[in-house]
Write a protein that holds these residues in place. Sequence first.
Motif, PDB file in Angstrom:
ATOM      1  N   ARG A  48      37.789  45.420  47.584  1.00  0.00           N
ATOM      2  CA  ARG A  48      36.578  46.077  47.114  1.00  0.00           C
ATOM      3  C   ARG A  48      36.667  47.571  47.370  1.00  0.00           C
ATOM      4  N   ILE A  51      35.227  45.023  42.467  1.00  0.00           N
ATOM      5  CA  ILE A  51      35.730  43.924  43.294  1.00  0.00           C
ATOM      6  C   ILE A  51      36.882  43.262  42.556  1.00  0.00           C
ATOM      7  N   GLY A  52      37.939  42.925  43.276  1.00  0.00           N
ATOM      8  CA  GLY A  52      39.010  42.194  42.617  1.00  0.00           C
ATOM      9  C   GLY A  52      40.227  42.052  43.498  1.00  0.00           C
ATOM     10  N   GLU A  97      36.168  37.350  46.330  1.00  0.00           N
ATOM     11  CA  GLU A  97      35.577  38.204  45.311  1.00  0.00           C
ATOM     12  C   GLU A  97      34.091  37.897  45.158  1.00  0.00           C
ATOM     13  N   SER A 118      37.589  42.059  39.041  1.00  0.00           N
ATOM     14  CA  SER A 118      36.796  40.988  38.440  1.00  0.00           C
ATOM     15  C   SER A 118      35.387  41.435  38.101  1.00  0.00           C
TER      16      SER A 118
END
Lengths: 402, 402
Positions: A377, A343-344, A198, A251
């Motif tokens: 992503r 993103i995560g 991440e 995130s």
Amino acid sequence: MLIVKKFGGSSVADKDRIFHVAERCAEEYEKGNQVVVVLSAMGKTTDGLLAKAHEIDPNPPKRELDMLLVTGEQVSVSLMAMAFHVLGVPAVSLNASQVAMRTTSAYGSAKLKRIDTERIRNELDSRRIVIITGFQGVNKYDDMTTLGRGGSDTTAVALAAALHADACEIYTDVEGVYTADPRIVPNARKLKEVSYDEMLELASLGAKVLHNRSVEMAKKYGVNLVVLSSLNRAEGTVVKEGAKMERMLISGVAADKNTARISVIGVKNEPGIAFKIFNLLARNHINVDIIIQSVGREDRKDISFTVARTDLQEAMTLLNENQSVTTAREITCEEGVAKVSIIGAGMLSNPGVAAKMFEALYSANVNIKMIATSEIRITVLIDEADANRAVRTVHDAFDLAD
Amino acid sequence: MLIVKKFGGSSVADKDRIFHVAERCAEEYEKGNQVVVVLSAMGKTTDGLLAKAHEIDPNPPKRELDMLLVTGEQVSVSLMAMAFHVLGVPAVSLNASQVAMRTTSAYGSAKLKRIDTERIRNELDSRRIVIITGFQGVNKYDDMTTLGRGGSDTTAVALAAALHADACEIYTDVEGVYTADPRIVPNARKLKEVSYDEMLELASLGAKVLHNRSVEMAKKYGVNLVVLSSLNRAEGTVVKEGAKMERMLISGVAADKNTARISVIGVKNEPGIAFKIFNLLARNHINVDIIIQSVGREDRKDISFTVARTDLQEAMTLLNENQSVTTAREITCEEGVAKVSIIGAGMLSNPGVAAKMFEALYSANVNIKMIATSEIRITVLIDEADANRAVRTVHDAFDLAD
């Protein structure tokens, strides 16, 4: 405990800040820990040296430029050693030659290969704080090299890996890694933990907290990275494998405005064309990001991709000069674009994340030009003018605020 | 021919001067010669770095101070390499680590021990001009050292010796070695040749053309030294063994105003006292010059000597604090004094040189306080106020003018 602490140029820009860093490191030392300090050049030193070089030679040989630039960090580390001397803490400064910080030969963008830790270990065993020049190395010819922008982060992580340090602390002017840029999204939340992957996606997408190569290296060697503020004592963000995402779907949201789109239109639909185009750019050190290929008419296809805006001119010149290679009928470009990404690791197991992002952008009336996804992503290319609004909208949609 | 050329800090103080030096060296290179260039730090760089250090630490560790100072020459050599690049002349800069310029460990006043010439030879064989940092070295711990004031001259001579160079040219802001300081004696004459020993005496007596250690080393290894101007093309002065003195009795008159007299009065007349006094000063790095001992009363004697004026305070403190060692009844000192010397191999075989000098001083009404002689030198200590007049008078008496 052995701790590597890295401070950037603004953290050592003047006498007061140098002592501030020294005091903070001395506290760690006095707890009984072994401390390695990695420093960048003071404040605007590197820019000053570059200006001196360009005054003499608008196009200086890279080897000589590196020979010049490495003096910047050497000034930082020796002055820091003097500050420790004033505080009564034993310390020693070492440059890249002295710790045999071996790199490839690519002046200006060398890659670290190995570090001889014997000298550092000896100094640490003698209960000294060891202060090491970031950003630089020596190649097989014993010539000085530099690691490129943000290279001091990489130096710190490489040292932490080679010394099996318990932690590698990167001190910055922010308090950690946020769900979005706090200047764009005022209620962005600081993350307690984030995974390497991440962080990598965040770093490559404009969250300039950590240098990408440093995160890659931290992941490879399992170095526990901590991003924290050099200005206060707030808890930072820990970057590590399998970081708990606090059951968050994603995130963070990142925007990158240093981007431009190029479209190579009507290239022949035969094997190897894409390779030839991107090889041409790679050989000239132009990094390419999001790539989309679509079938056009008459057995011809169009290839679009993004490059850093600073590389646009050179990329266009190269492509235009090599029409015989690209077989393109037309080459177009667009400057006023931006990438916005979520993103995560959570999105891996959560279908519908992309749909939720696109819905948010639609409701904010943001037009999507290109889409690219990785496992953790989703990136969209949009008008630059929409970027900040898009970040805020997506941040809200995923409920990332405090 | 292999030629080593050394340029001081003022010769590389800015862009124009850097190019001036580069052009001059390029001319030599284009004659087919191999050229090694030794540089000091630019202009006032070293003073600037010292000021930075003292801002942090009034009493910085010497190891760290050397680590800081050596960056100065590294900036000079890399910028010079860029100037050669602009001129289209192949060149490479090397620092003390890269040429393994090994020294003793005495930070701030290290002595050169040996040089690994392999890298330099390889670069010269590849028809490159090699630009090397003066003034610095590395000790057995791989730590950076500096050679002390004027150390770049020594670097140049050491390189010339190690490379068996055909000549070692020291470029200065004067045109060569004169029979006296032209600012004091306007009709002083430039010497075509001077022997190592004469140059040594001249250097140690205030003619600041060459660093003394560089002349000693040149003598030891038979290096042909040439002192010449970086500003014009005038023929310089050659320093070499058995230099023809053009049938001159003496080669020059020198004055040194950085001097002070100390008298240790009424010390016990027993063996070892002189040793103890001068050992005390030597251990504290205070150099002592002219020494005179005279028998006093009651089995006591007086010892007088001169020290550099900058060392006077420390020497007096040391002597006063160690009365039990010196056994002195009184310690006096005098600041406003100067040494005036005549130097010349010719005086060895010419009796009456001293008498002629004293006569000249007497006729000019200059009072002599102390006298010391070596085989090729006669020095008198006089009032500082008389120094310039004494130099002119003696210069005239020996017919040294143009």
